[in-house]
Scaffold this motif. Structure first.
Motif, PDB file in Angstrom:
ATOM      1  N   HIS A  30       0.841  -1.187   0.000  1.00  0.00           N
ATOM      2  CA  HIS A  30       0.000   0.000   0.000  1.00  0.00           C
ATOM      3  C   HIS A  30       0.880   1.241   0.000  1.00  0.00           C
ATOM      4  O   HIS A  30       2.015   1.224   0.446  1.00  0.00           O
ATOM      5  CB  HIS A  30      -0.958   0.020   1.202  1.00  0.00           C
ATOM      6  CG  HIS A  30      -0.281  -0.072   2.525  1.00  0.00           C
ATOM      7  ND1 HIS A  30       0.289   1.013   3.154  1.00  0.00           N
ATOM      8  CD2 HIS A  30      -0.065  -1.126   3.338  1.00  0.00           C
ATOM      9  CE1 HIS A  30       0.796   0.637   4.297  1.00  0.00           C
ATOM     10  NE2 HIS A  30       0.608  -0.667   4.431  1.00  0.00           N
ATOM     11  N   CYS A  31       0.321   2.290  -0.561  1.00  0.00           N
ATOM     12  CA  CYS A  31       0.989   3.582  -0.579  1.00  0.00           C
ATOM     13  C   CYS A  31       0.025   4.574   0.038  1.00  0.00           C
ATOM     14  O   CYS A  31      -1.166   4.555  -0.301  1.00  0.00           O
ATOM     15  CB  CYS A  31       1.339   3.993  -2.002  1.00  0.00           C
ATOM     16  SG  CYS A  31       2.331   5.503  -2.104  1.00  0.00           S
ATOM     17  N   ARG A  44      -4.707   6.049   1.676  1.00  0.00           N
ATOM     18  CA  ARG A  44      -4.054   4.759   1.435  1.00  0.00           C
ATOM     19  C   ARG A  44      -4.696   4.063   0.243  1.00  0.00           C
ATOM     20  O   ARG A  44      -5.910   3.978   0.133  1.00  0.00           O
ATOM     21  CB  ARG A  44      -4.160   3.873   2.662  1.00  0.00           C
ATOM     22  CG  ARG A  44      -3.467   2.526   2.475  1.00  0.00           C
ATOM     23  CD  ARG A  44      -3.502   1.707   3.715  1.00  0.00           C
ATOM     24  NE  ARG A  44      -2.488   2.235   4.621  1.00  0.00           N
ATOM     25  CZ  ARG A  44      -2.166   1.667   5.763  1.00  0.00           C
ATOM     26  NH1 ARG A  44      -2.784   0.590   6.175  1.00  0.00           N
ATOM     27  NH2 ARG A  44      -1.227   2.197   6.518  1.00  0.00           N
ATOM     28  N   LEU A  47      -1.861  -1.544  -3.934  1.00  0.00           N
ATOM     29  CA  LEU A  47      -1.337  -1.704  -5.291  1.00  0.00           C
ATOM     30  C   LEU A  47      -1.122  -3.185  -5.585  1.00  0.00           C
ATOM     31  O   LEU A  47      -0.455  -3.886  -4.828  1.00  0.00           O
ATOM     32  CB  LEU A  47      -0.017  -0.935  -5.433  1.00  0.00           C
ATOM     33  CG  LEU A  47      -0.097   0.549  -5.083  1.00  0.00           C
ATOM     34  CD1 LEU A  47       1.287   1.156  -4.998  1.00  0.00           C
ATOM     35  CD2 LEU A  47      -0.955   1.282  -6.086  1.00  0.00           C
ATOM     36  N   CYS A  59       1.926   4.474  -7.841  1.00  0.00           N
ATOM     37  CA  CYS A  59       0.857   5.052  -7.038  1.00  0.00           C
ATOM     38  C   CYS A  59       0.134   6.126  -7.848  1.00  0.00           C
ATOM     39  O   CYS A  59       0.781   7.031  -8.379  1.00  0.00           O
ATOM     40  CB  CYS A  59       1.428   5.644  -5.756  1.00  0.00           C
ATOM     41  SG  CYS A  59       0.172   6.492  -4.772  1.00  0.00           S
ATOM     42  N   TYR A  61      -1.665   8.493  -6.714  1.00  0.00           N
ATOM     43  CA  TYR A  61      -1.675   9.774  -5.995  1.00  0.00           C
ATOM     44  C   TYR A  61      -0.343  10.504  -6.087  1.00  0.00           C
ATOM     45  O   TYR A  61      -0.284  11.670  -6.446  1.00  0.00           O
ATOM     46  CB  TYR A  61      -2.007   9.571  -4.511  1.00  0.00           C
ATOM     47  CG  TYR A  61      -3.456   9.251  -4.255  1.00  0.00           C
ATOM     48  CD1 TYR A  61      -4.417  10.244  -4.257  1.00  0.00           C
ATOM     49  CD2 TYR A  61      -3.858   7.955  -3.994  1.00  0.00           C
ATOM     50  CE1 TYR A  61      -5.744   9.963  -4.012  1.00  0.00           C
ATOM     51  CE2 TYR A  61      -5.183   7.654  -3.747  1.00  0.00           C
ATOM     52  CZ  TYR A  61      -6.124   8.663  -3.761  1.00  0.00           C
ATOM     53  OH  TYR A  61      -7.431   8.371  -3.515  1.00  0.00           O
TER      54      TYR A  61
END
Length: 70
Positions: A30-31, A44, A47, A59, A61
């Motif tokens: 996760h990012c 959050r 991915l 990501c 974002y």
């Protein structure tokens, strides 16, 4: 408890494209990661790096590129 104050290094990373190598034991990915400073994080997002043909994920974002190694 409050979040730690941002450091100079945190400010220098803003606007940079980053590449992060992750190992299989870090999945699910996760990012932002747990190492990301709270003040500069985004929502959050998980991915699906392990199902990617080239074992990479970016990501949506922040643009960080994650590369999976075994």
């Amino acid at each position: 408890m409050s979040a730690p104050a941002p450091s100079i290094a945190d400010y220098k990373r803003l606007g940079e494209s980053r590449e992060v190598v992750v190992k299989r034991q870090a999945l699910p990915l996760h990012c932002p990661t747990d190492e990301t400073a709270l003040w500069c994080s985004h929502p959050r997002v998980f991915l699906a790096i392990d199902s990617s043909a080239d074992k990479t994920a970016r990501c949506p974002y922040c643009g960080t590129l994650y590369r999976l190694i075994d």
